[in-house]
Design an enzyme around this catalytic site. Structure first.
Site, PDB file in Angstrom:
ATOM      1  N   HIS A   1      -4.521   6.290   3.131  1.00  0.00           N
ATOM      2  CA  HIS A   1      -4.528   4.993   1.917  1.00  0.00           C
ATOM      3  C   HIS A   1      -3.988   4.088   2.428  1.00  0.00           C
ATOM      4  O   HIS A   1      -5.159   2.977   3.465  1.00  0.00           O
ATOM      5  CB  HIS A   1      -4.458   5.279   1.045  1.00  0.00           C
TER       6      HIS A   1
ATOM      7  N   ASP B   1       0.705  -0.916   0.081  1.00  0.00           N
ATOM      8  CA  ASP B   1      -0.139   0.149  -0.320  1.00  0.00           C
ATOM      9  C   ASP B   1       0.993   1.036   0.270  1.00  0.00           C
ATOM     10  O   ASP B   1       1.895   1.246   0.187  1.00  0.00           O
ATOM     11  CB  ASP B   1      -1.046   0.088   1.151  1.00  0.00           C
TER      12      ASP B   1
ATOM     13  N   SER C   1     -10.234  -0.765  -2.370  1.00  0.00           N
ATOM     14  CA  SER C   1      -9.993  -0.445  -1.500  1.00  0.00           C
ATOM     15  C   SER C   1     -10.102  -0.598  -0.169  1.00  0.00           C
ATOM     16  O   SER C   1      -9.152  -1.523   1.045  1.00  0.00           O
ATOM     17  CB  SER C   1      -9.316   0.994  -1.040  1.00  0.00           C
TER      18      SER C   1
END
Ligand SMILES: *[C@@H]1O[C@H](CO)[C@@H](O)[C@H](O)[C@H]1NC(C)=O
Ligand SMILES: *[C@@H]1O[C@H](CO)[C@@H](O)[C@H](O)[C@H]1NC(C)=O
Length: 775
Positions: free
Chosen positions: A224, A152, A566
């Protein structure tokens, strides 16, 4: 000048864009299969180096051209090569193939910067309003000692979600490290976050990382990676909430006691900041997965998509097959390019591919029009609006006359200050990011925004931490508000602040953005496999980024709402970790099967799950259905598959060799024959029979299962033989056949869906079937 180029090349290596100097060189992957385990890392590097020396003019040049030497499981290297050098290497003994690693991937938040002009959004979401039996958590000891690795954008290690109080020492088998870099050193790992590495060499062959825009370390600037990590395995943290206290309560990852390891592979697109896009290079991802295998992770969660290439050049597919061979379960996002058909990504059968759907949490915020009409919107933005009516305008009517932009989209720079000031503006989704529309209305002096869905996103409401008071509404409601604006003399509106409620309407429904089948690469494998919450998910966030991700937004939050596949992928990774904790010896295929065959196609009111536009969803939306953690650890039967089964399946697809020790048989089995928990038959002409094998994993050993045809696909008919399977012990395997016939004329290429299941009265082992006809 020549001298200088030489100097740069030889000493600053990868920090400068070598491509600019030698424009015919690019990064190639030289793929050599797998390590046999009898060489040291030094010997492996020397071996790779010797291949390079054989095509380069000097030792020095060979050394400077290597980008990665893959040393753990995957045998091969990434290097800067010319096409000629690559061609020569591909003929060398021991080399399976060479291919350019031009494919880049990106993070699967809603929409994505990679498809310009398509809707995207950094924004949003909700957390763990998951209702689930606590039994699985208890039995799994909350995932204790299972190791989840994430590829990630990095991680914010100080988040409370990653504290390690009460967690025992790091499992002894762990071989990972805490790699030092910008604002990150070994003190940032603990007994919860047990590893952090970063992979930037592939990225930097196109130019050095601009360290104003990201940390050159495992630390997360974007947010994220922090979000996905805390969703999969964050600790239970009380009293969290996003801006303004929305979703106030406790947040917890799916498996709150798992150990986490971050493999940072995604960086800002060269020349821009993260708000304008991230990119993840294939050569870097291959290195990360190879290290994750070597480090000893049990589960890999990858909320990354893109990189559309055939299998033979798909580094992610190749690397994850290596991981699967070692029984590491790999969960990936399906992508955010729905609802257009055939958009699903991460299509390989050894990957668990995850679609996104809603949860039961909602943030209703009433919209009251001047004509007394009331509309239910949703908002998580703290509202500073006064409790009275404001003038209401349509973005398409208040655009600057000189700006050429799609009407009503409120794209950056498009609105007129004069016409927008102190008004509430109706904008539509479709192009550009949601949060940038809010920023534009604010820039133009607007008081607030109503953000209406595009037709394709239907009634899926995504909330964002907009930079001004803003309420999201469905496409139908948006259209109605637009009609009101166009017909009323002085249109006005009152926006009320949102509040959090649970169980407000039937949940889940499928997210409009969730990518769908049929599988564009392997039409005889249904993808996605499963769906999990991915709309408005609340989880931990980076303190270096704002909740909108916009550079101009100076707010900082510990937890943020995000939406996307995601966000659904790490939910499944967390559940995989729990199942793995309960059944440590199960193969990755068995765990996938357990999660799929126990899923449901019904929503909270017992009706079929719908799409965002209100149609009945089907297996191309959700695979086997919506995950049910409370059932997943006790499936009764599993559809198991081995590494060899996957290699055989690749023979049928004629798609490039992965394993030098494996020879395809002359007549390989068809892809439909892969022992998969779902069944897809594309282009059926007449009839076909496929085989399946189920393994008894029920507690009692002895068991009798009966076949049920739950639903026949329209235009086709299928049968199961035999209809009764008797198992004598745990681990007992039984085979059955599914014969599918065309019953009447259907439109060629159009899929019909059916369902079958096996039951012993306690377990229901359910599978979808998708079939299309060639004529
Ligand atoms: C790095 O990024 C900053 C901020 O976005 C920008 O101002 C600067 O010009 C960039 N530096 C280089 C070398 O591109
Ligand atoms: C379907 O099968 C029939 C009979 O075997 C054959 O004649 C026909 O060419 C097939 N059609 C296609 C599209 O494969």
């Amino acid at each position: 000048m020549k001298m200088m180029k030489f100097y740069l090349l030889s000493s600053l290596l990868l920090v400068f864009p070598l491509l600019a100097l030698c424009d015919d060189r690019q990064v190639y992957i030289v793929y050599m299969g797998e390590h046999s385990g009898d060489k040291t890392h030094q010997e492996i590097e020397d071996n790779h180096h010797s291949y390079l020396v054989s095509v380069k003019s000097s030792e020095e040049e060979a050394r400077s051209s290597i980008v990665y030497s893959y040393k753990n499981s995957i045998n091969g290297f990434a290097a800067l090569l010319t096409a000629d050098e690559a061609a020569i290497l591909s003929q060398r003994n021991g080399v399976l193939r060479t291919f350019p690693s031009h494919n880049k991937y990106s993070l699967d938040t809603t929409g994505s910067w990679k498809f310009l002009g398509l809707e995207e959004g950094i924004g949003n979401g909700r957390k763990v309003g998951k209702s689930r039996g606590s039994e699985i958590l208890h039995k799994a000891k909350y995932g204790k000692d299972v190791i989840v690795g994430l590829l990630d954008s990095g991680i914010w290690p100080e988040s409370q979600s990653f504290h390690d109080q009460g967690l025992g020492p790091v499992p002894e088998r762990w071989k990972g490290i805490c790699e030092e870099g910008d604002s990150f050193d070994s003190s940032h790992c603990n007994n919860k976050l047990i590893g952090g590495r970063f992979y930037v060499k592939g990225y930097e062959t196109d130019g050095a990382l601009n360290r104003s825009n990201d940390y050159r370390s495992p630390r997360d600037k974007d947010g994220h990676g922090t979000h996905t990590s805390s969703t999969a395995g964050g600790r239970s943290v009380h009293n969290v909430g996003a801006l303004g206290g929305f979703a106030h309560g406790s947040a917890s990852g799916g498996a709150p006691l798992v150990r986490l390891a971050m493999y940072k592979v995604c960086w800002p697109v060269h020349g821009v900041t993260l708000q304008d896009g991230d990119t993840c290079y294939g050569a870097d991802m291959l290195a990360a997965i190879d290290d994750a295998i070597g480090d000893g992770v049990d589960v890999i969660s990858m909320s990354i998509g893109g990189g559309d290439v055939p299998f033979s050049q798909d580094v992610v597919a190749i690397a994850t097959l290596h991981a699967t061979k070692r029984n590491i379960v790999v969960a990936c996002s399906a992508g955010n390019d729905g609802p257009t058909p055939s958009t699903v990504a991460n299509t390989s059968p050894w990957i668990l591919t995850v679609g996104a759907s809603s949860t039961n949490r909602d943030a209703p915020a009433p919209v009251e029009l001047g004509n007394n009409m009331k509309i239910k919107g949703e908002s998580i933005t703290p509202s500073k609006l006064k409790n009275h009516f404001y003038p209401l305008v349509y973005g398409g009517d208040v655009a600057s006359p000189h700006v050429n932009s799609t009407p009503g989209q409120c794209l950056p720079g498009s609105l007129s200050l004069e016409k927008t000031k102190d008004k509430v503006v109706l904008c539509f989704r479709g192009e550009g990011t949601r949060v940038k529309k809010g920023a534009e209305v604010k820039r133009a002096g607007g008081a607030g925004m109503i953000l209406a869905n595009a037709a394709t996103s239907g009634s899926e409401i995504i909330v964002d931490a907009h930079v001004l008071p803003a309420t999201a509404v469905s496409n139908d409601d948006g259209t109605m508000i637009l009609n009101y604006i166009q017909s009323a003399k002085n249109p006005t509106v009152k926006l009320s602040p949102g509040k959090t409620v649970f169980d407000d309407k039937p949940a889940p429904y499928m997210a409009g953005f969730s990518s769908t089948g049929p599988n564009p690469v392997y039409p005889n494998i249904i993808k996605p496999d499963i769906t999990a919450p991915g709309i408005n998910i609340l989880a931990a966030w980076s303190r270096a980024s704002s909740p909108t991700g916009l550079d101009a937004d100076k707010r900082r939050v510990k937890y943020s709402f995000e939406s996307g596949t995601s966000m659904s992928c790490p939910h499944i990774a967390g559940i995989v970790a729990l199942v793995k904790a309960i059944h440590p010896t199960w193969t990755s295929a068995a765990i996938r099967s357990a999660i799929m065959t126990t899923a449901t196609t019904k929503n909270s009111i017992g009706k079929l799950i719908l799409t965002a536009s209100g149609k009945e969803a089907n297996p191309f939306n959700y695979g086997a259905g919506h995950v049910r953690p409370s059932k997943a650890y006790d499936p009764g039967l599993v559809y198991d598959a081995t590494y060899t089964d996957y290699l055989l399946q690749l023979c049928d697809n004629g798609d490039g060799q992965v394993d030098p020790n494996f020879k395809c048989p002359e007549i390989p089995p068809t892809t439909s024959d892969l022992n998969y928990p779902s069944l897809s038959i594309s282009n059926l002409n007449g009839s076909v029979t496929v085989k399946r094998t189920v393994t008894n994993v029920g507690g009692n050993g002895k068991a009798v299962y009966f076949a049920n045809i739950d639903q026949q696909p329209e235009g086709f008919i299928f049968e199961i033989h035999p209809k009764i399977l008797r198992f004598s012990h745990v681990g007992d395997k039984k085979r059955f056949m599914v014969t599918v016939k065309k019953e009447r004329k259907t439109t060629a290429g159009e899929y019909s869906f059916g369902w079958y299941s096996w039951t012993d009265g306690i377990h229901v082992v359910r599978s979808p079937i998708a079939v299309s006809s060639s004529v």
